[in-house]
Design a protein around this motif. Structure first.
Motif, mmCIF file in Angstrom:
data_model
loop_
_atom_site.group_PDB
_atom_site.id
_atom_site.type_symbol
_atom_site.label_atom_id
_atom_site.label_comp_id
_atom_site.label_asym_id
_atom_site.label_seq_id
_atom_site.Cartn_x
_atom_site.Cartn_y
_atom_site.Cartn_z
ATOM 1 N N GLN A 343 0.706 -1.109 -0.070
ATOM 2 C CA GLN A 343 -0.047 -0.079 -0.105
ATOM 3 C C GLN A 343 0.885 1.290 -0.009
ATOM 4 N N MET A 344 2.020 1.295 0.818
ATOM 5 C CA MET A 344 2.663 2.423 0.740
ATOM 6 C C MET A 344 3.489 2.577 -0.508
ATOM 7 N N ALA A 345 3.655 1.664 -1.158
ATOM 8 C CA ALA A 345 4.289 1.563 -2.405
ATOM 9 C C ALA A 345 3.280 1.977 -3.617
ATOM 10 N N THR A 346 2.026 1.968 -3.421
ATOM 11 C CA THR A 346 1.069 2.194 -4.608
ATOM 12 C C THR A 346 -0.049 3.221 -3.900
ATOM 13 N N ILE A 347 -1.226 2.753 -3.314
ATOM 14 C CA ILE A 347 -2.322 3.724 -3.121
ATOM 15 C C ILE A 347 -1.729 4.769 -2.117
ATOM 16 N N ASN A 348 -0.993 4.413 -1.233
ATOM 17 C CA ASN A 348 -0.553 5.655 -0.298
ATOM 18 C C ASN A 348 0.332 6.722 -1.127
ATOM 19 N N GLY A 349 1.168 6.218 -2.080
ATOM 20 C CA GLY A 349 1.694 7.448 -2.932
ATOM 21 C C GLY A 349 0.714 8.059 -3.809
ATOM 22 N N ALA A 350 -0.280 7.453 -4.304
ATOM 23 C CA ALA A 350 -1.343 8.206 -5.132
ATOM 24 C C ALA A 350 -2.040 9.204 -4.062
ATOM 25 N N LYS A 351 -2.524 8.914 -3.052
ATOM 26 C CA LYS A 351 -3.121 9.586 -2.189
ATOM 27 C C LYS A 351 -2.385 11.042 -1.778
ATOM 28 N N ALA A 352 -0.939 10.816 -1.802
ATOM 29 C CA ALA A 352 -0.109 11.995 -1.262
ATOM 30 C C ALA A 352 0.040 12.888 -2.429
ATOM 31 N N LEU A 353 0.102 12.204 -3.762
ATOM 32 C CA LEU A 353 0.085 13.092 -4.693
ATOM 33 C C LEU A 353 -1.128 13.652 -5.317
ATOM 34 N N GLY A 354 -2.328 13.237 -4.664
ATOM 35 C CA GLY A 354 -3.594 13.586 -5.068
ATOM 36 C C GLY A 354 -4.152 12.900 -6.374
ATOM 37 N N LEU A 355 -3.610 11.792 -6.629
ATOM 38 C CA LEU A 355 -3.860 11.061 -7.571
ATOM 39 C C LEU A 355 -4.677 9.599 -7.605
ATOM 40 N N ASP A 356 -5.109 9.446 -6.414
ATOM 41 C CA ASP A 356 -5.842 8.276 -5.997
ATOM 42 C C ASP A 356 -7.123 7.913 -6.720
ATOM 43 N N GLY A 357 -7.581 9.069 -7.302
ATOM 44 C CA GLY A 357 -8.790 8.695 -8.167
ATOM 45 C C GLY A 357 -8.334 8.053 -9.473
ATOM 46 N N GLU A 358 -7.053 8.266 -9.847
ATOM 47 C CA GLU A 358 -6.539 7.779 -11.329
ATOM 48 C C GLU A 358 -5.566 6.653 -11.279
ATOM 49 N N ILE A 359 -4.925 6.416 -10.102
ATOM 50 C CA ILE A 359 -3.777 5.205 -10.055
ATOM 51 C C ILE A 359 -3.723 5.031 -8.803
ATOM 52 N N GLY A 360 -2.758 3.709 -8.367
ATOM 53 C CA GLY A 360 -2.645 3.666 -7.010
ATOM 54 C C GLY A 360 -3.316 2.265 -6.799
#
Length: 440
Positions: A343-360
């Motif tokens: 999760q740290m390497a995928t969805i959590n990174g997407a959340k940090a970048l504000g991209l979790d609606g698109e990737i992660g």
């Protein structure tokens, strides 16, 4: 129903929902998006695909998100090893950068980094470096997803002469890139010790107006914290908090020096942390208390830092180190599980970048950023749990195929957009230049 791509895999680990592993299933991709995930027997009946990939010994995971890089610094890999951070920076890295950093340096160094990251299963990187327009250009050329940092310093560098000039150039680049589907931008003030209050207030104003994230080194070393305390009695974190910089749009990189009170304050701000365990270990910078931060509700992502201080951009290795170090620091073998590391390497990174609606994660409607890992190798046998094997046993050489937005950038270990002999020749020339001594 006709679609672009059907990927049949032995296992699919979508990350969302958490801890779900699909067996003998297929990912359905059309127009760069995930449109279905279902058992392969059903997929064959339901879809006619223009392209079919049969990966019956592989696990599919979402593309890895390297949430903190200095991509072009790959050209400085190994140039100054086994040193403390400030010695490494002030006496080796900054002088080398002052002499050599240019558009050509950033272009070739970024190409080297992108090639390495794709071969490691990374599909998105969050960068902070000079000439960010070149970083963005190379990412677009190779079909790589990137969040490009609009860097800010107080002092002059090869890219800008003062803080106002950094911001002016950054704003112009953001405007230039804002319609690019694979490229996003963040403000990237380097660190509390290199950016003063005035420019940081300007960053806050612009970030609020433009709805951009802010990406910054923070509490990387005890020296940084002690130096700030010596100036005004405040920690760097408290200084940024008082300025109003710490918000849900703030990404703090490293955070190795944290008290319980720091964690409480930061959790209340809604900010994110990027943990860079291997770089922190190599520079002896300290340990981010990941388990405590997660328990406090802080979103913790994962990054490699630059290859000059890691010395690789291998997110599979970073996941393993994060999991193992997290257990050791917490004194708890159940802390930072394999699922948490992924999760740290995928969805959590997407959340940090504000991209979790698109990737992660591999959920319907998201971009098809997908990585295939061959788990049939001797080193990942016997097979009891594919997720645990990926985090604790697999190596980057088992990454066979990578897609970004449905476009295949790595096919059976071969990069599809690189001329590797030409890239290696460029890197050899840089090696020769960087080895030059005064008077050569």
């Amino acid at each position: 129903m006709q679609v672009d791509l059907l990927i049949q895999a032995r296992w699919i680990i979508p990350v969302e929902p958490e801890s779900v592993i699909h067996e003998n299933s297929s990912l359905v991709v059309d127009e760069g998006k995930i449109v279905d995930l279902l058992p392969t027997e059903q997929a064959i009946l339901k879809y006619q695909a223009r392209s079919v990939e049969i990966l019956d010994q592989h696990a599919l995971i979402p593309g890895l998100i390297n949430c903190h890089t200095h991509a072009a610094m790959s050209l400085l890999r190994g140039i100054a090893d086994d040193l403390q951070l400030m010695d490494w920076l002030q006496n080796h890295i900054w002088p080398a950068e002052q002499k050599w950093v240019s558009e050509a340096f950033v272009r070739d160094g970024t190409d080297l980094a992108i090639a390495e990251m794709l071969r490691c299963g990374t599909t998105c990187f969050n960068d902070m470096y000079f000439f960010p327009e070149i970083t963005a250009q190379q990412a677009m050329q190779h079909g790589m997803r990137a969040n490009v940092g609009l860097i800010v310093f107080d002092f002059p560098t090869v890219w800008a002469e003062n803080a106002d000039a950094y911001l002016t150039k950054g704003l112009a680049l953001h405007e230039q890139l804002r319609h690019e589907t694979l490229i996003s931008t963040s403000f990237a003030p380097h660190a509390p010790y290199t950016v003063s209050d005035g420019p940081l207030r300007n960053v806050i104003t612009y970030a609020d107006e433009m709805n951009l994230t802010v990406h910054m080194h923070l509490h990387e070393t005890a020296h940084e914290v002690d130096e700030q305390k010596g100036k005004n009695g405040q920690t760097p974190l408290r200084r940024l908090h008082d300025l109003g910089l710490l918000t849900p749009s703030f990404i703090a990189v490293h955070m190795t020096q944290l008290s319980a009170e720091d964690i409480r304050i930061y959790a209340e701000t809604g900010g994110h942390i990027v943990h860079c365990p291997e770089s922190n270990l190599k520079l002896a910078s300290g340990f981010c208390p990941v388990a405590q931060c997660l328990a406090a509700g802080i979103n913790v992502a994962l990054g490699t830092d630059g290859a000059a201080s890691n010395n690789d951009l291998d997110m599979l290795s970073e996941m393993r180190t994060a999991a193992l170090l997290g257990k050791g620091v917490a004194g708890d073998a159940s802390a930072v599980s394999a699922m948490t590391a992924l999760q740290m390497a995928t969805i959590n990174g997407a959340k940090a970048l504000g991209l979790d609606g698109e990737i992660g994660s591999m959920t319907i409607g998201k971009a098809a950023d997908v990585v295939a890992i061959d788990l049939s190798e001797l080193e990942t046998q016997p097979m009891f749990n594919p997720l645990a094997q990926i985090v604790y046993a697999a190596s980057r050489h088992q990454v066979t195929d990578v897609w970004v937005a449905g476009k295949q950038l790595l096919k059976k270990r071969k990069l599809t957009s690189f001329d590797l002999p030409a890239l290696k020749q460029k890197i050899k020339l840089w090696q020769e230049r960087l080895q030059e001594r005064p008077g050569d």
